[in-house]
Enzyme design. Sequence first.
Site, PDB file in Angstrom:
ATOM      1  N   LYS A 154       2.459 -33.306  -4.586  1.00  0.00           N
ATOM      2  CA  LYS A 154       1.155 -32.972  -5.173  1.00  0.00           C
ATOM      3  C   LYS A 154       0.068 -33.466  -4.225  1.00  0.00           C
ATOM      4  CE  LYS A 154      -0.047 -37.379  -6.359  1.00  0.00           C
ATOM      5  NZ  LYS A 154      -1.174 -38.123  -5.732  1.00  0.00           N
ATOM      6  N   ASP A 177       2.014 -41.202 -11.803  1.00  0.00           N
ATOM      7  CA  ASP A 177       2.046 -39.809 -11.356  1.00  0.00           C
ATOM      8  C   ASP A 177       3.168 -39.001 -11.992  1.00  0.00           C
ATOM      9  OD1 ASP A 177      -0.110 -40.230  -9.704  1.00  0.00           O
ATOM     10  OD2 ASP A 177       1.078 -40.413  -7.862  1.00  0.00           O
TER      11      ASP A 177
END
Length: 275
Positions: free
Chosen positions: A8, A135
């Site tokens: 990401k 995350d």
Amino acid sequence: MILFPNAKINLGLDILRRRPDGYHDIETLMVPVAWKDVLEIVPSGTGETSLTVTGRPVCCPPEKNLVMKAYRALSAKVGGLPPVELYLRKIIPDGAGLGGGSADASFALCGLNELFALGLADDELAGIAASLGADCPLFVYNRPMLATGTGTDLEPFDIDLSGYTLLIVKPQVSVPTAAAYASVTPRVPVVPLAERLRLPVEEWQGVVVNDFETSVFPAYPEVARVKERLLGLGAVYASMSGSGSSVYGIFSRDILSDEVTREFPSCDSAVIPLG
């Protein structure tokens, strides 16, 4: 079962305030991108659960790897899982702010849920993932999410980057997250990040910012130089991802491999079409 955990990037990262518990409230848009590890899950032939890691070196023993922690957390949730053999090939760089380890853990949760037909909903899996790392929940949903609180409060966010090309560059240095937080000065911006992200991409530079850059760049000048080079190559927007050390540029043109080799000869990199 073979899975492909992806990285990401963070589009903007505002560090709003320090919390009484010592953590920080943040706001950031996390966007999954196609730089991928490989994770295989098969029933165990030995009666024991094991993890074998190949590819990029990982600086922790298998039993402390987030993939094994994900297996143990899910097993505790459902009252026991059959033993499996896990094979992880690391391709995404560690210590890069790209969430590779978090993705591996969440993909393991989702894969085990499917393999053993556990029937857990995404929100249940995300709750387990949140216990593994801030995350991790993103990769259960694996779509652009506006993250608030400590980063685990997620809200879907539509953003269209089709037609752009992403170049991610990871210099040969890693930034400890604790060190990145140590020198930041929290602030609440006048215009919320979600509103700034509605601007055209070409208007983001200097407006959509990563607050970690103010503490990381002085301590790691090689990271700052990567951002300068990306802008010099014509990126319409460049920023560090997470707490670093990777930096990405968004381009309105194709990126040629010889450009990457010439400009970043000692760095890990990936060129990814967006949209």
